[in-house]
Design a protein around this motif. Structure first.
Motif, PDB file in Angstrom:
ATOM      1  N   THR A 130      85.733 -14.341 108.603  1.00 15.27           N
ATOM      2  CA  THR A 130      85.151 -13.426 107.617  1.00 15.27           C
ATOM      3  C   THR A 130      83.732 -13.842 107.251  1.00 15.27           C
ATOM      4  O   THR A 130      82.842 -13.000 107.130  1.00 15.27           O
ATOM      5  CB  THR A 130      86.042 -13.377 106.353  1.00 15.27           C
ATOM      6  OG1 THR A 130      87.350 -12.956 106.745  1.00 15.27           O
ATOM      7  CG2 THR A 130      85.486 -12.427 105.318  1.00 15.27           C
TER       8      THR A 130
ATOM      9  N   GLU B  87      81.443 -12.928 110.119  1.00 12.82           N
ATOM     10  CA  GLU B  87      81.220 -11.470 110.121  1.00 12.82           C
ATOM     11  C   GLU B  87      80.164 -11.096 109.089  1.00 12.82           C
ATOM     12  O   GLU B  87      79.241 -10.325 109.383  1.00 12.82           O
ATOM     13  CB  GLU B  87      82.524 -10.729 109.804  1.00 12.82           C
ATOM     14  CG  GLU B  87      83.534 -10.739 110.907  1.00 12.82           C
ATOM     15  CD  GLU B  87      84.831 -10.049 110.522  1.00 12.82           C
ATOM     16  OE1 GLU B  87      85.399  -9.359 111.391  1.00 12.82           O
ATOM     17  OE2 GLU B  87      85.287 -10.192 109.356  1.00 12.82           O
TER      18      GLU B  87
ATOM     19  N   GLU C  37      81.633  -7.379 113.486  1.00 14.89           N
ATOM     20  CA  GLU C  37      83.057  -7.219 113.197  1.00 14.89           C
ATOM     21  C   GLU C  37      83.853  -7.854 114.321  1.00 14.89           C
ATOM     22  O   GLU C  37      83.630  -7.574 115.493  1.00 14.89           O
ATOM     23  CB  GLU C  37      83.419  -5.745 113.075  1.00 14.89           C
ATOM     24  CG  GLU C  37      84.832  -5.531 112.615  1.00 14.89           C
ATOM     25  CD  GLU C  37      85.129  -4.069 112.331  1.00 14.89           C
ATOM     26  OE1 GLU C  37      86.262  -3.646 112.644  1.00 14.89           O
ATOM     27  OE2 GLU C  37      84.257  -3.363 111.809  1.00 14.89           O
ATOM     28  N   VAL C  38      84.768  -8.726 113.959  1.00 15.21           N
ATOM     29  CA  VAL C  38      85.645  -9.367 114.929  1.00 15.21           C
ATOM     30  C   VAL C  38      86.902  -8.520 115.052  1.00 15.21           C
ATOM     31  O   VAL C  38      87.557  -8.227 114.058  1.00 15.21           O
ATOM     32  CB  VAL C  38      85.993 -10.808 114.492  1.00 15.21           C
ATOM     33  CG1 VAL C  38      86.977 -11.434 115.463  1.00 15.21           C
ATOM     34  CG2 VAL C  38      84.732 -11.649 114.372  1.00 15.21           C
TER      35      VAL C  38
END
Length: 97
Positions: free
Chosen positions: A52, A55, A61-62
């Motif tokens: 997070t 990101e 975005e993963v």
């Protein structure tokens, strides 16, 4: 792209991870396995927090289905390579997030 990610990306990854792994992340070898380096401190919850943080730091975005998170988030070097790849893809695709 460099084999280990750009030096700037490596530095920014270390900065993103430091709230979760402490100041030691600044000096751990970039290629060293984070679970080995930090032991129980790099558990599944911390790993998720690190995803997070990365990101947010890079505006990416993963995708936990498409990306092998266990592989890419195993070391600072791999995270940096992953980030650089995602940013390159964004440029190639003409998407700005």
């Amino acid at each position: 792209m460099s084999e280990s990610g750009t030096p700037e990306t490596v530095t920014r990854v270390r900065e993103a991870l430091s709230p979760y792994l402490g100041d030691e992340v600044a000096t751990v070898d970039a290629g060293r396995d984070l679970a080995e380096a930090f032991g129980e401190r790099y558990d599944s919850l911390t790993a998720m927090e690190c995803v997070t943080a990365v990101e947010a730091a890079f505006g990416i975005e993963v995708d936990f289905v498409a990306h092998d998170v266990r592989h890419w988030f195993a070391s600072v070097e791999r995270i940096a390579r992953f980030v650089d790849g995602e940013l390159e893809d964004r440029v190639r695709l003409g998407s700005h997030g």
